[in-house]
Design a protein around this motif. Structure first.
Motif, PDB file in Angstrom:
ATOM      1  N   ARG A   1     -15.807  -1.094  45.171  1.00  0.00           N
ATOM      2  CA  ARG A   1     -15.517  -0.067  44.177  1.00  0.00           C
ATOM      3  C   ARG A   1     -14.007  -0.074  43.922  1.00  0.00           C
ATOM      4  O   ARG A   1     -13.238  -0.114  44.876  1.00  0.00           O
ATOM      5  N   PRO A   2     -13.584  -0.072  42.656  1.00  0.00           N
ATOM      6  CA  PRO A   2     -14.415  -0.041  41.457  1.00  0.00           C
ATOM      7  C   PRO A   2     -15.057  -1.401  41.185  1.00  0.00           C
ATOM      8  O   PRO A   2     -14.526  -2.437  41.588  1.00  0.00           O
ATOM      9  N   GLN A   3     -16.198  -1.356  40.523  1.00  0.00           N
ATOM     10  CA  GLN A   3     -16.852  -2.594  40.144  1.00  0.00           C
ATOM     11  C   GLN A   3     -16.073  -3.272  39.014  1.00  0.00           C
ATOM     12  O   GLN A   3     -15.364  -2.626  38.251  1.00  0.00           O
ATOM     13  N   VAL A   4     -16.226  -4.585  38.914  1.00  0.00           N
ATOM     14  CA  VAL A   4     -15.550  -5.375  37.891  1.00  0.00           C
ATOM     15  C   VAL A   4     -16.610  -6.043  37.019  1.00  0.00           C
ATOM     16  O   VAL A   4     -17.530  -6.692  37.533  1.00  0.00           O
ATOM     17  N   ASP A   5     -16.501  -5.871  35.695  1.00  0.00           N
ATOM     18  CA  ASP A   5     -17.490  -6.464  34.791  1.00  0.00           C
ATOM     19  C   ASP A   5     -17.219  -7.947  34.582  1.00  0.00           C
ATOM     20  O   ASP A   5     -16.294  -8.534  35.169  1.00  0.00           O
ATOM     21  N   LYS A   6     -18.009  -8.576  33.728  1.00  0.00           N
ATOM     22  CA  LYS A   6     -17.899 -10.018  33.500  1.00  0.00           C
ATOM     23  C   LYS A   6     -16.564 -10.403  32.867  1.00  0.00           C
ATOM     24  O   LYS A   6     -16.113 -11.538  33.008  1.00  0.00           O
ATOM     25  N   LYS A   7     -15.952  -9.475  32.158  1.00  0.00           N
ATOM     26  CA  LYS A   7     -14.671  -9.759  31.514  1.00  0.00           C
ATOM     27  C   LYS A   7     -13.480  -9.477  32.441  1.00  0.00           C
ATOM     28  O   LYS A   7     -12.333  -9.582  32.010  1.00  0.00           O
ATOM     29  N   GLY A   8     -13.764  -9.119  33.678  1.00  0.00           N
ATOM     30  CA  GLY A   8     -12.699  -8.856  34.626  1.00  0.00           C
ATOM     31  C   GLY A   8     -12.098  -7.476  34.531  1.00  0.00           C
ATOM     32  O   GLY A   8     -11.039  -7.226  35.115  1.00  0.00           O
ATOM     33  N   ARG A   9     -12.749  -6.574  33.837  1.00  0.00           N
ATOM     34  CA  ARG A   9     -12.253  -5.212  33.684  1.00  0.00           C
ATOM     35  C   ARG A   9     -12.915  -4.286  34.708  1.00  0.00           C
ATOM     36  O   ARG A   9     -14.123  -4.361  34.923  1.00  0.00           O
ATOM     37  N   ALA A  10     -12.130  -3.426  35.292  1.00  0.00           N
ATOM     38  CA  ALA A  10     -12.641  -2.504  36.305  1.00  0.00           C
ATOM     39  C   ALA A  10     -13.362  -1.337  35.648  1.00  0.00           C
ATOM     40  O   ALA A  10     -12.885  -0.772  34.660  1.00  0.00           O
ATOM     41  N   VAL A  11     -14.525  -1.014  36.199  1.00  0.00           N
ATOM     42  CA  VAL A  11     -15.289   0.134  35.717  1.00  0.00           C
ATOM     43  C   VAL A  11     -14.688   1.400  36.322  1.00  0.00           C
ATOM     44  O   VAL A  11     -14.434   1.469  37.523  1.00  0.00           O
ATOM     45  N   SER A  12     -14.439   2.389  35.488  1.00  0.00           N
ATOM     46  CA  SER A  12     -13.784   3.616  35.953  1.00  0.00           C
ATOM     47  C   SER A  12     -14.586   4.261  37.079  1.00  0.00           C
ATOM     48  O   SER A  12     -15.813   4.404  36.994  1.00  0.00           O
ATOM     49  N   TRP A  13     -13.879   4.647  38.137  1.00  0.00           N
ATOM     50  CA  TRP A  13     -14.516   5.250  39.318  1.00  0.00           C
ATOM     51  C   TRP A  13     -13.531   6.166  40.003  1.00  0.00           C
ATOM     52  O   TRP A  13     -12.349   5.848  40.104  1.00  0.00           O
ATOM     53  N   SER A  14     -14.007   7.313  40.465  1.00  0.00           N
ATOM     54  CA  SER A  14     -13.142   8.300  41.100  1.00  0.00           C
ATOM     55  C   SER A  14     -13.157   8.112  42.610  1.00  0.00           C
ATOM     56  O   SER A  14     -14.224   8.129  43.238  1.00  0.00           O
ATOM     57  N   PHE A  15     -11.960   7.962  43.204  1.00  0.00           N
ATOM     58  CA  PHE A  15     -11.844   7.712  44.631  1.00  0.00           C
ATOM     59  C   PHE A  15     -11.773   9.022  45.410  1.00  0.00           C
ATOM     60  O   PHE A  15     -10.812   9.268  46.142  1.00  0.00           O
ATOM     61  N   THR A  16     -12.792   9.836  45.293  1.00  0.00           N
ATOM     62  CA  THR A  16     -12.881  11.047  46.091  1.00  0.00           C
ATOM     63  C   THR A  16     -13.617  10.743  47.387  1.00  0.00           C
ATOM     64  O   THR A  16     -14.368   9.767  47.486  1.00  0.00           O
ATOM     65  N   GLU A  17     -13.389  11.571  48.388  1.00  0.00           N
ATOM     66  CA  GLU A  17     -14.055  11.366  49.681  1.00  0.00           C
ATOM     67  C   GLU A  17     -15.566  11.449  49.535  1.00  0.00           C
ATOM     68  O   GLU A  17     -16.309  10.673  50.155  1.00  0.00           O
ATOM     69  N   GLU A  18     -16.045  12.367  48.706  1.00  0.00           N
ATOM     70  CA  GLU A  18     -17.484  12.523  48.515  1.00  0.00           C
ATOM     71  C   GLU A  18     -18.086  11.274  47.876  1.00  0.00           C
ATOM     72  O   GLU A  18     -19.163  10.813  48.285  1.00  0.00           O
ATOM     73  N   ASN A  19     -17.417  10.725  46.866  1.00  0.00           N
ATOM     74  CA  ASN A  19     -17.931   9.516  46.211  1.00  0.00           C
ATOM     75  C   ASN A  19     -17.996   8.346  47.175  1.00  0.00           C
ATOM     76  O   ASN A  19     -18.964   7.568  47.164  1.00  0.00           O
ATOM     77  N   ILE A  20     -16.986   8.183  48.001  1.00  0.00           N
ATOM     78  CA  ILE A  20     -16.961   7.055  48.934  1.00  0.00           C
ATOM     79  C   ILE A  20     -18.060   7.197  49.979  1.00  0.00           C
ATOM     80  O   ILE A  20     -18.769   6.228  50.294  1.00  0.00           O
ATOM     81  N   ILE A  21     -18.233   8.394  50.514  1.00  0.00           N
ATOM     82  CA  ILE A  21     -19.292   8.611  51.507  1.00  0.00           C
ATOM     83  C   ILE A  21     -20.661   8.328  50.917  1.00  0.00           C
ATOM     84  O   ILE A  21     -21.517   7.693  51.551  1.00  0.00           O
ATOM     85  N   ARG A  22     -20.872   8.747  49.670  1.00  0.00           N
ATOM     86  CA  ARG A  22     -22.169   8.548  49.039  1.00  0.00           C
ATOM     87  C   ARG A  22     -22.389   7.089  48.657  1.00  0.00           C
ATOM     88  O   ARG A  22     -23.448   6.509  48.949  1.00  0.00           O
ATOM     89  N   GLU A  23     -21.415   6.460  48.001  1.00  0.00           N
ATOM     90  CA  GLU A  23     -21.589   5.101  47.502  1.00  0.00           C
ATOM     91  C   GLU A  23     -21.718   4.083  48.646  1.00  0.00           C
ATOM     92  O   GLU A  23     -22.523   3.166  48.574  1.00  0.00           O
ATOM     93  N   PHE A  24     -20.911   4.253  49.688  1.00  0.00           N
ATOM     94  CA  PHE A  24     -20.945   3.319  50.816  1.00  0.00           C
ATOM     95  C   PHE A  24     -21.907   3.758  51.909  1.00  0.00           C
ATOM     96  O   PHE A  24     -22.020   3.076  52.928  1.00  0.00           O
ATOM     97  N   ASN A  25     -22.587   4.871  51.692  1.00  0.00           N
ATOM     98  CA  ASN A  25     -23.590   5.383  52.638  1.00  0.00           C
ATOM     99  C   ASN A  25     -23.003   5.455  54.043  1.00  0.00           C
ATOM    100  O   ASN A  25     -23.588   4.954  55.021  1.00  0.00           O
ATOM    101  N   LEU A  26     -21.828   6.088  54.159  1.00  0.00           N
ATOM    102  CA  LEU A  26     -21.093   6.060  55.414  1.00  0.00           C
ATOM    103  C   LEU A  26     -21.796   6.805  56.545  1.00  0.00           C
ATOM    104  O   LEU A  26     -21.696   6.391  57.706  1.00  0.00           O
ATOM    105  N   ASN A  27     -22.500   7.868  56.242  1.00  0.00           N
ATOM    106  CA  ASN A  27     -23.151   8.630  57.311  1.00  0.00           C
ATOM    107  C   ASN A  27     -24.207   7.788  58.031  1.00  0.00           C
ATOM    108  O   ASN A  27     -24.229   7.713  59.259  1.00  0.00           O
ATOM    109  N   GLU A  28     -25.051   7.138  57.267  1.00  0.00           N
ATOM    110  CA  GLU A  28     -26.074   6.284  57.868  1.00  0.00           C
ATOM    111  C   GLU A  28     -25.448   5.056  58.520  1.00  0.00           C
ATOM    112  O   GLU A  28     -25.859   4.634  59.604  1.00  0.00           O
ATOM    113  N   LEU A  29     -24.457   4.482  57.862  1.00  0.00           N
ATOM    114  CA  LEU A  29     -23.785   3.311  58.400  1.00  0.00           C
ATOM    115  C   LEU A  29     -23.095   3.632  59.723  1.00  0.00           C
ATOM    116  O   LEU A  29     -23.104   2.822  60.662  1.00  0.00           O
TER     117      LEU A  29
END
Length: 364
Positions: A290-318
């Motif tokens: 994160r952030p993801q990068v599309d085929k043209k090399g552009r980063a997809v907008s993403w908010s680096f909040t603690e909640e987003n990181i825990i949810r996206e990376f599934n940190l609790n289960e990990l």
């Protein structure tokens, strides 16, 4: 009419311990009884909704205020650093000149009354426009540093415009001062506790591939990036909460190690919006980023909040799965969860850990 439940444990007293739901039910019962004599329950429903609205507004307005007052000593200590003190005076430069008696008397103005010690209508428009931009930018800010940084940045922009409009010589002088300040002064780096290992271009590959059972979350950052500087405290908090035997946190400065940025395809261009980048490695291979990068090399907008990181990376289960790694049977606490003294050869290869704990034990 009510308080806030900051701590509902027995004996809590800040600012009070008050159960809103019980109060609402009690008031609803009393109002319903009173409304019966009036021939209906509409009055009770209206009062209950009114009370809920008042409580919600109380919590929305006063809770942030109490939180700010609670952290006020830390905020003062942070804001009194030389970088922010100098930025503050630069941000109010035009206001000070326009309002200081003896100086403002010699300034030009477009006011009809000729008062050169007050803003004219064009200056007010510029300030209101830039204030709206600051409010829009701060909607996506996730840390206090980002909020303050946005205010400082756009205040300086407003000062440049206002000084050039007032006198081109003053505008050039202020712009030169801003450029010198930008080149010589940097925002203070995060110096709090952390459990992060700093990689170089020589150590990152070896560490990621050393033990296939260990999962790594690596931040690719650059010291010159304001976004990376603001994210440092968030990432440090995550490392303190989730670091364990099988889940480790690392950082590498791609602004310093260009080969690393090329190999892991993290663009260091300010226009790419790929800084910071968080990459999850399992078995030495990239699983997600994160952030993801599309085929043209552009980063997809993403908010680096603690909640987003825990949810996206599934940190609790990990974390629950990873903390069992290398835990001997019969031992309640695994010694591998605690840092040991690094060996001399390893210390020479590692980046210095700024103010935190650096996990540097070699796996056997």
């Amino acid at each position: 009419m009510g308080g806030f439940i900051f701590n509902n444990q027995p004996g809590s007293y800040f600012p009070c311990n008050f159960n809103h739901q019980a109060s609402i039910e009690l008031i609803h019962i009393k109002l319903t009884a009173n409304a019966t004599s009036l021939g209906g329950s509409s009055f009770s429903e209206f009062c209950t909704k009114w009370y809920l609205t008042v409580v919600n507004w109380e919590m929305a307005l006063l809770t942030p205020l109490f939180a700010f007052l609670y952290h006020l000593p830390q905020v003062y200590k942070w804001l009194l650093k030389p970088y922010y003190v100098a930025s503050f005076f630069m941000s109010i430069a035009f206001l000070a000149i326009r309002k200081t008696p003896g100086i403002c008397d010699h300034l030009s103005t477009q006011r009809e009354d000729g008062n050169s010690c007050d803003f004219d209508w064009r200056e007010v428009e510029i300030l209101m426009f830039l204030s709206a931009i600051v409010m829009m930018k701060n909607r996506r800010a996730i840390t206090v540093e980002q909020h303050v940084g946005n205010i400082i940045l756009f205040s300086k922009v407003a000062n440049v415009i206002l000084f050039f409009r007032l006198d081109i010589r003053m505008g050039l002088l202020y712009l030169t001062l801003c450029i010198v300040f930008l080149m010589t002064c940097k925002p203070p780096l995060y110096m709090g506790p952390e459990y992060i290992k700093y990689f170089s271009e020589k150590t990152i590959d070896d560490e990621l591939e050393r033990d296939n059972r260990v999962t790594w979350i690596v931040e690719f950052f650059a010291n010159w990036s304001p976004e990376c500087q603001s994210f440092a405290s968030v990432y440090a908090d995550l490392s303190l909460k989730y670091n364990c035997a099988g889940l480790k946190f690392g950082k590498v400065d791609v602004g310093r190690y260009g080969e690393v940025s090329k190999k892991y395809k993290v663009s260091t261009s300010p226009l790419s919006k790929q800084l910071p980048s968080l990459v999850l490695f399992q078995g030495g291979k990239e699983v997600m980023r994160r952030p993801q990068v599309d085929k043209k090399g552009r980063a997809v907008s993403w908010s680096f909040t603690e909640e987003n990181i825990i949810r996206e990376f599934n940190l609790n289960e990990l974390y629950q799965k990873s903390k069992k790694l290398n835990k001997p049977k019969g031992d309640k606490v695994s010694q591998s969860q605690f840092p040991t003294v690094p060996e001399e050869e390893e210390l020479e290869q590692q980046e210095p850990n700024r103010g935190g704990v650096e996990e540097s034990k070699k796996d056997k």
